[in-house]
Design an enzyme around this catalytic site. Structure first.
Site, PDB file in Angstrom:
ATOM      1  N   GLU A 156       1.754  -8.433   7.330  1.00  0.00           N
ATOM      2  CA  GLU A 156       2.234  -8.297   8.528  1.00  0.00           C
ATOM      3  C   GLU A 156       2.229  -9.099   9.740  1.00  0.00           C
ATOM      4  O   GLU A 156       2.425  -8.800  10.890  1.00  0.00           O
ATOM      5  CB  GLU A 156       2.038  -6.812   8.661  1.00  0.00           C
ATOM      6  CG  GLU A 156       2.518  -5.662   7.517  1.00  0.00           C
ATOM      7  CD  GLU A 156       2.141  -4.355   7.748  1.00  0.00           C
ATOM      8  OE1 GLU A 156       1.257  -3.954   8.798  1.00  0.00           O
ATOM      9  OE2 GLU A 156       2.335  -3.568   6.999  1.00  0.00           O
TER      10      GLU A 156
ATOM     11  N   GLU B  18      -4.420   6.266  11.570  1.00  0.00           N
ATOM     12  CA  GLU B  18      -3.493   6.436  10.356  1.00  0.00           C
ATOM     13  C   GLU B  18      -4.271   6.497   9.061  1.00  0.00           C
ATOM     14  O   GLU B  18      -5.181   5.476   8.864  1.00  0.00           O
ATOM     15  CB  GLU B  18      -2.458   5.554  10.262  1.00  0.00           C
ATOM     16  CG  GLU B  18      -1.361   5.601   9.257  1.00  0.00           C
ATOM     17  CD  GLU B  18      -0.537   4.309   9.305  1.00  0.00           C
ATOM     18  OE1 GLU B  18       0.012   4.087   8.364  1.00  0.00           O
ATOM     19  OE2 GLU B  18      -0.393   3.904  10.366  1.00  0.00           O
TER      20      GLU B  18
ATOM     21  N   ASP C  60       0.256   8.932   6.706  1.00  0.00           N
ATOM     22  CA  ASP C  60       1.329   8.101   5.980  1.00  0.00           C
ATOM     23  C   ASP C  60       1.321   8.368   4.591  1.00  0.00           C
ATOM     24  O   ASP C  60       2.440   9.205   4.041  1.00  0.00           O
ATOM     25  CB  ASP C  60       0.910   6.619   6.319  1.00  0.00           C
ATOM     26  CG  ASP C  60       2.015   5.687   5.605  1.00  0.00           C
ATOM     27  OD1 ASP C  60       3.091   6.026   5.246  1.00  0.00           O
ATOM     28  OD2 ASP C  60       1.546   4.420   5.251  1.00  0.00           O
TER      29      ASP C  60
ATOM     30  N   LYS D 153       5.867   0.772  14.466  1.00  0.00           N
ATOM     31  CA  LYS D 153       5.077  -0.021  13.948  1.00  0.00           C
ATOM     32  C   LYS D 153       5.896  -1.147  13.086  1.00  0.00           C
ATOM     33  O   LYS D 153       6.581  -0.876  12.314  1.00  0.00           O
ATOM     34  CB  LYS D 153       4.275   0.800  12.935  1.00  0.00           C
ATOM     35  CG  LYS D 153       2.939   1.009  13.329  1.00  0.00           C
ATOM     36  CD  LYS D 153       2.189   1.674  12.012  1.00  0.00           C
ATOM     37  CE  LYS D 153       1.822   0.698  10.936  1.00  0.00           C
ATOM     38  NZ  LYS D 153       0.788   1.239  10.011  1.00  0.00           N
TER      39      LYS D 153
ATOM     40  N   SER E 128       0.853  -1.129  -0.245  1.00  0.00           N
ATOM     41  CA  SER E 128       0.098  -0.121  -0.004  1.00  0.00           C
ATOM     42  C   SER E 128       0.777   1.249   0.026  1.00  0.00           C
ATOM     43  O   SER E 128       1.449   1.497   1.016  1.00  0.00           O
ATOM     44  CB  SER E 128      -0.993  -0.059   1.107  1.00  0.00           C
ATOM     45  OG  SER E 128      -1.689   1.109   1.288  1.00  0.00           O
TER      46      SER E 128
ATOM     47  N   ASP F 154      -5.076   1.551  11.152  1.00  0.00           N
ATOM     48  CA  ASP F 154      -4.344   2.142   9.771  1.00  0.00           C
ATOM     49  C   ASP F 154      -5.651   1.951   8.792  1.00  0.00           C
ATOM     50  O   ASP F 154      -5.742   0.714   8.391  1.00  0.00           O
ATOM     51  CB  ASP F 154      -3.058   1.654   9.582  1.00  0.00           C
ATOM     52  CG  ASP F 154      -2.609   1.967   8.142  1.00  0.00           C
ATOM     53  OD1 ASP F 154      -3.374   2.817   7.599  1.00  0.00           O
ATOM     54  OD2 ASP F 154      -1.665   1.293   7.924  1.00  0.00           O
TER      55      ASP F 154
ATOM     56  N   HIS G 225      -3.278  -5.640   2.489  1.00  0.00           N
ATOM     57  CA  HIS G 225      -2.469  -6.501   3.136  1.00  0.00           C
ATOM     58  C   HIS G 225      -3.002  -7.963   3.416  1.00  0.00           C
ATOM     59  O   HIS G 225      -2.423  -8.907   3.977  1.00  0.00           O
ATOM     60  CB  HIS G 225      -2.123  -6.138   4.343  1.00  0.00           C
ATOM     61  CG  HIS G 225      -1.104  -4.808   4.502  1.00  0.00           C
ATOM     62  ND1 HIS G 225      -0.767  -3.971   5.564  1.00  0.00           N
ATOM     63  CD2 HIS G 225      -0.355  -4.380   3.061  1.00  0.00           C
ATOM     64  CE1 HIS G 225       0.075  -3.262   5.142  1.00  0.00           C
ATOM     65  NE2 HIS G 225       0.209  -3.213   3.784  1.00  0.00           N
TER      66      HIS G 225
ATOM     67  N   SER H 201       8.247   3.177  11.157  1.00  0.00           N
ATOM     68  CA  SER H 201       7.480   1.899  10.674  1.00  0.00           C
ATOM     69  C   SER H 201       8.054   1.364   9.628  1.00  0.00           C
ATOM     70  O   SER H 201       9.092   1.389   8.971  1.00  0.00           O
ATOM     71  CB  SER H 201       6.186   2.552  10.031  1.00  0.00           C
ATOM     72  OG  SER H 201       5.511   1.631   9.298  1.00  0.00           O
ATOM     73  N   HIS H 202       7.775  -0.195   9.850  1.00  0.00           N
ATOM     74  CA  HIS H 202       8.133  -1.153   8.513  1.00  0.00           C
ATOM     75  C   HIS H 202       7.437  -0.848   7.482  1.00  0.00           C
ATOM     76  O   HIS H 202       6.558  -0.138   7.041  1.00  0.00           O
ATOM     77  CB  HIS H 202       7.833  -2.446   9.279  1.00  0.00           C
ATOM     78  CG  HIS H 202       6.622  -2.895   9.439  1.00  0.00           C
ATOM     79  ND1 HIS H 202       6.249  -4.048   9.887  1.00  0.00           N
ATOM     80  CD2 HIS H 202       5.457  -1.975   9.713  1.00  0.00           C
ATOM     81  CE1 HIS H 202       4.753  -4.199   9.771  1.00  0.00           C
ATOM     82  NE2 HIS H 202       4.395  -2.711   9.609  1.00  0.00           N
ATOM     83  N   ARG H 203       7.658  -1.897   6.527  1.00  0.00           N
ATOM     84  CA  ARG H 203       6.872  -1.976   5.300  1.00  0.00           C
ATOM     85  C   ARG H 203       6.199  -3.399   5.158  1.00  0.00           C
ATOM     86  O   ARG H 203       6.888  -4.224   5.796  1.00  0.00           O
ATOM     87  CB  ARG H 203       7.436  -1.781   3.906  1.00  0.00           C
ATOM     88  CG  ARG H 203       8.119  -0.510   3.875  1.00  0.00           C
ATOM     89  CD  ARG H 203       6.876   0.853   4.287  1.00  0.00           C
ATOM     90  NE  ARG H 203       5.936   0.846   3.196  1.00  0.00           N
ATOM     91  CZ  ARG H 203       5.910   1.784   2.286  1.00  0.00           C
ATOM     92  NH1 ARG H 203       6.728   2.561   1.937  1.00  0.00           N
ATOM     93  NH2 ARG H 203       4.965   1.918   1.524  1.00  0.00           N
ATOM     94  N   SER H 204       5.088  -3.695   4.345  1.00  0.00           N
ATOM     95  CA  SER H 204       4.716  -4.921   4.575  1.00  0.00           C
ATOM     96  C   SER H 204       5.410  -6.074   3.979  1.00  0.00           C
ATOM     97  O   SER H 204       5.488  -7.206   4.202  1.00  0.00           O
ATOM     98  CB  SER H 204       3.006  -4.986   3.351  1.00  0.00           C
ATOM     99  OG  SER H 204       3.468  -4.179   2.196  1.00  0.00           O
TER     100      SER H 204
ATOM    101  N   GLN I  71      -6.859  -1.504   6.730  1.00  0.00           N
ATOM    102  CA  GLN I  71      -5.950  -2.380   6.357  1.00  0.00           C
ATOM    103  C   GLN I  71      -5.418  -2.927   7.718  1.00  0.00           C
ATOM    104  O   GLN I  71      -4.695  -4.137   7.718  1.00  0.00           O
ATOM    105  CB  GLN I  71      -4.763  -1.408   5.926  1.00  0.00           C
ATOM    106  CG  GLN I  71      -3.453  -2.098   5.230  1.00  0.00           C
ATOM    107  CD  GLN I  71      -2.748  -1.260   4.360  1.00  0.00           C
ATOM    108  OE1 GLN I  71      -3.017  -1.486   3.091  1.00  0.00           O
ATOM    109  NE2 GLN I  71      -1.877  -0.513   4.863  1.00  0.00           N
ATOM    110  N   GLU I  72      -5.157  -2.357   8.708  1.00  0.00           N
ATOM    111  CA  GLU I  72      -4.350  -2.700  10.011  1.00  0.00           C
ATOM    112  C   GLU I  72      -5.494  -2.364  11.260  1.00  0.00           C
ATOM    113  O   GLU I  72      -5.691  -1.144  11.435  1.00  0.00           O
ATOM    114  CB  GLU I  72      -3.368  -2.205  10.242  1.00  0.00           C
ATOM    115  CG  GLU I  72      -2.059  -2.463   8.990  1.00  0.00           C
ATOM    116  CD  GLU I  72      -0.819  -1.781   9.451  1.00  0.00           C
ATOM    117  OE1 GLU I  72      -0.339  -1.956  10.575  1.00  0.00           O
ATOM    118  OE2 GLU I  72      -0.334  -1.215   8.404  1.00  0.00           O
TER     119      GLU I  72
ATOM    120  N   LYS J  77       8.610   6.275   7.244  1.00  0.00           N
ATOM    121  CA  LYS J  77       9.226   5.069   6.533  1.00  0.00           C
ATOM    122  C   LYS J  77      10.586   5.465   5.649  1.00  0.00           C
ATOM    123  O   LYS J  77      10.401   6.165   4.863  1.00  0.00           O
ATOM    124  CB  LYS J  77       8.120   4.487   5.560  1.00  0.00           C
ATOM    125  CG  LYS J  77       7.046   3.859   6.261  1.00  0.00           C
ATOM    126  CD  LYS J  77       5.819   3.471   5.591  1.00  0.00           C
ATOM    127  CE  LYS J  77       4.756   2.846   6.157  1.00  0.00           C
ATOM    128  NZ  LYS J  77       3.742   2.707   5.121  1.00  0.00           N
TER     129      LYS J  77
END
Length: 418
Positions: free
Chosen positions: A204, A285, A312, A388, A41, A241, A154, A364-367, A162-163, A337
């Site tokens: 994730e 988010e 984001d 995250k 995303s 998110d 995701h 933050s990480h990524r997927s 999404q989250e 990110k």
């Protein structure tokens, strides 16, 4: 000391797609390496991730062009430079690229080398990366925003958002916060099994069942918090998110699984206001589309004093967009990110802008992740107090949590958690 060699190779990320691992060697034979994550995303204004486009190889997702750029263009520019001059090195790569979004060399090529440079320099100083990047002020451990239920881009399920994350705000330490989150994750699994829902996980690591509505996702998590022995809103709160750009179509938000159909911006804000109280939500988010600046202004004005409004896709870790958001009061927090902007220096500059404005920032990480733990050290170095990095499963997510446990152990009584 000087950089003596810069190289790279193609590795696979957590989705089985190629990504870049870069290496920087300095003249005392110390080598730093770093691997670059990839998002599913993604914001339309993100720095460009260079892919090969050859359908006969990795479905067009190869990164050999980015690797070649590191070997043939970046390496000759950086060899001989001082590895401790991070900003000078990053600016040299940006100048070499010459484009606004790093499309010439690829943000994945530039970022890999930028991160590897910092790792090598930290090793040369015999310092852990968080101390090298953050200095004497690097002692704050983050509250994990643990993703325990996935939807949207995701997961292949019926959940629009999404989250759905848990934030162990009542924990006394990072290690205890991690335990709170993990226990809630396992409690949720038992609840899903009992209700005959799937317990497979998304990109994730959060569970990805087909649910009756987005509301049910929040209700199940609150039930899991309680079953794990914690109090919603006191020990553990919820964070969302929405990734609303993924379901924004033709001027409205098509939350088709919510049972209420399409929504206007004002109706989305009203929905969040209702959920905020009902489900103990303290962070939202990307609650609206990445181009809905007026909507973000309204959302922040409506609930920003009670809820963390995080941009984001709206900001893509770019200080120009963050500055616009500050001027318009479009949010009160930024998701950070590394690969959205493409260098360590630019990432730090965006964080500094957030600090100046009194805004929160979340590393933050990524997927699409790797086992690289750079972002865990960066989080402690920058002292933002939130991270995250996914769920309580999948090794590429757990690697970051375990690194933070190591840092907490190293800091001992000096570690701050709040």
């Amino acid at each position: 000391m000087k950089i003596t060699n810069v190289s790279a190779m193609e590795i696979l990320d957590s989705r089985g797609n190629p990504t870049v691992r870069a290496y920087v060697t300095i003249d005392n034979k110390i080598t730093g390496s770093a691997s670059v994550p990839s998002g599913a995303s993604t914001g339309i204004h993100e720095a460009l991730e260079l892919r090969d486009g050859d359908d006969k190889r990795y479905c067009g997702k190869g990164v050999q062009k980015a690797i070649a750029n590191i070997h043939q263009r970046i390496a000759p520019q950086l060899v001989g430079m001082n590895p401790f001059n991070q900003r000078e090195i990053d600016m040299a790569m940006l100048e070499l690229d010459g484009s606004k979004n790093k499309e010439q060399l690829g943000a994945n090529a530039i970022l890999g080398v930028s991160m590897a440079t910092a790792v090598a320099a930290a090793k040369a100083c015999n310092l852990p990366l968080y101390k090298y990047l953050g200095g004497v002020g690097a002692f704050r451990l983050p509250v994990p925003m643990m993703n325990i239920l996935n939807g949207g881009e995701h997961a292949d399920n019926s959940v629009d958002l999404q989250e759905f994350m848990v934030m162990p705000i009542g924990a006394p330490s990072f290690s205890e916060a991690l335990r709170y989150g993990a226990e809630t994750f396992h409690a949720l699994k038992k609840i899903l099994k009992k209700k005959n829902y799937a317990t497979s996980v998304g990109d994730e690591g959060g569970f990805a069942p087909n649910l009756k509505s987005n509301d049910e996702a929040c209700e199940l998590i609150l039930e899991a918090i309680t079953q794990a022995g914690y109090t919603p809103g006191k020990d553990i709160s919820l964070a969302l998110d929405s990734a609303a750009s993924s379901f924004y179509k033709d001027g409205s938000y098509d939350m088709h699984w919510s049972g209420t159909g399409k929504k206007t911006t004002d109706e989305m804000i009203a929905l969040y206001q209702d959920w905020m109280e009902k489900y103990h939500i303290i962070s939202i988010e990307d609650g609206l589309d990445e181009n809905d600046w007026d909507g973000f202004n309204k959302l922040t004005a409506a609930i920003g004093k009670k809820v963390q409004i995080v941009g984001d896709d709206l900001f893509v870790t770019n200080k120009e967009f963050v500055q616009k958001g500050i001027e318009q009061s479009s949010a009160n927090a930024v998701l950070i990110k590394l690969n959205q902007i493409g260098t360590v220096t630019e990432t730090v500059e965006t964080i500094q802008l957030c600090r100046k404005a009194g805004w929160n920032y979340i590393i933050s990480h990524r997927s699409g992740e790797t086992s690289d733990t750079f972002m865990a050290d960066l989080c402690v170095a920058m002292g933002g107090g939130q991270i995250k990095t996914g769920s309580a499963c999948r090794s590429e997510r757990i690697a970051k949590y375990n690194r933070l446990l190591e840092i907490e152990r190293e800091l001992t009584s000096a570690a701050l958690f709040c």
